[in-house]
Design an enzyme around this catalytic site. Sequence first.
Site, mmCIF file in Angstrom:
data_model
loop_
_atom_site.group_PDB
_atom_site.id
_atom_site.type_symbol
_atom_site.label_atom_id
_atom_site.label_comp_id
_atom_site.label_asym_id
_atom_site.label_seq_id
_atom_site.Cartn_x
_atom_site.Cartn_y
_atom_site.Cartn_z
ATOM 1 C CG ASP A 1 -1.912 -0.860 1.201
ATOM 2 O OD1 ASP A 1 -2.411 -1.304 -0.080
ATOM 3 O OD2 ASP A 1 -2.560 -1.443 2.026
ATOM 4 C CG ASP B 1 -6.691 -1.459 -1.863
ATOM 5 O OD1 ASP B 1 -6.956 -2.680 -1.963
ATOM 6 O OD2 ASP B 1 -5.883 -0.999 -1.036
#
Length: 161
Positions: free
Chosen positions: A112, A130
């Site tokens: 991330d 995401d």
Amino acid sequence: MIYYIIAFIAFLVDQGTKYLIATRMELREQIPVIGDFFLITSHRNRGAAFGILQDQRWFFIVITTIVVLAIIWYLQKVMHSKNKLLPLALSLVLGGAVGNFLDRMLAGEVVDFLQFNFGSYTFPIFNVADSCIVVGVALIIVDSLLDMKRNPVNQNEEGIE
């Protein structure tokens, strides 16, 4: 076929950006983009959204496999309809799901790197996959609302006007 190409492009952008972060930044390193509001932050997530269910790798692999197969099945059903929003949405969800799936399968964690701060609140760090999943789900909701408008329930059957 175009919808699988869109899913593949989403997957490639996701994997490319994760590769750049993983190979060019140290873990927890930050690069300010827009002051303290938006930062590129090297982070690893062994769980799901917002860091829940940490270290449940096999759970995610099984669930994601089922979800990906269901998306492919449903995409096959709707891709030739006049409606183009739903297959587009499904292709984004598919590309994002496969991107995070590959990370979990190979590394046991997801890279991330997109961090947003709203004053003292830091939104959980996320990635391109995401984002594709969230945008895809939002488009599915929009498509459902539009479908309700396009095909209202025939209320005249019960005499209601």
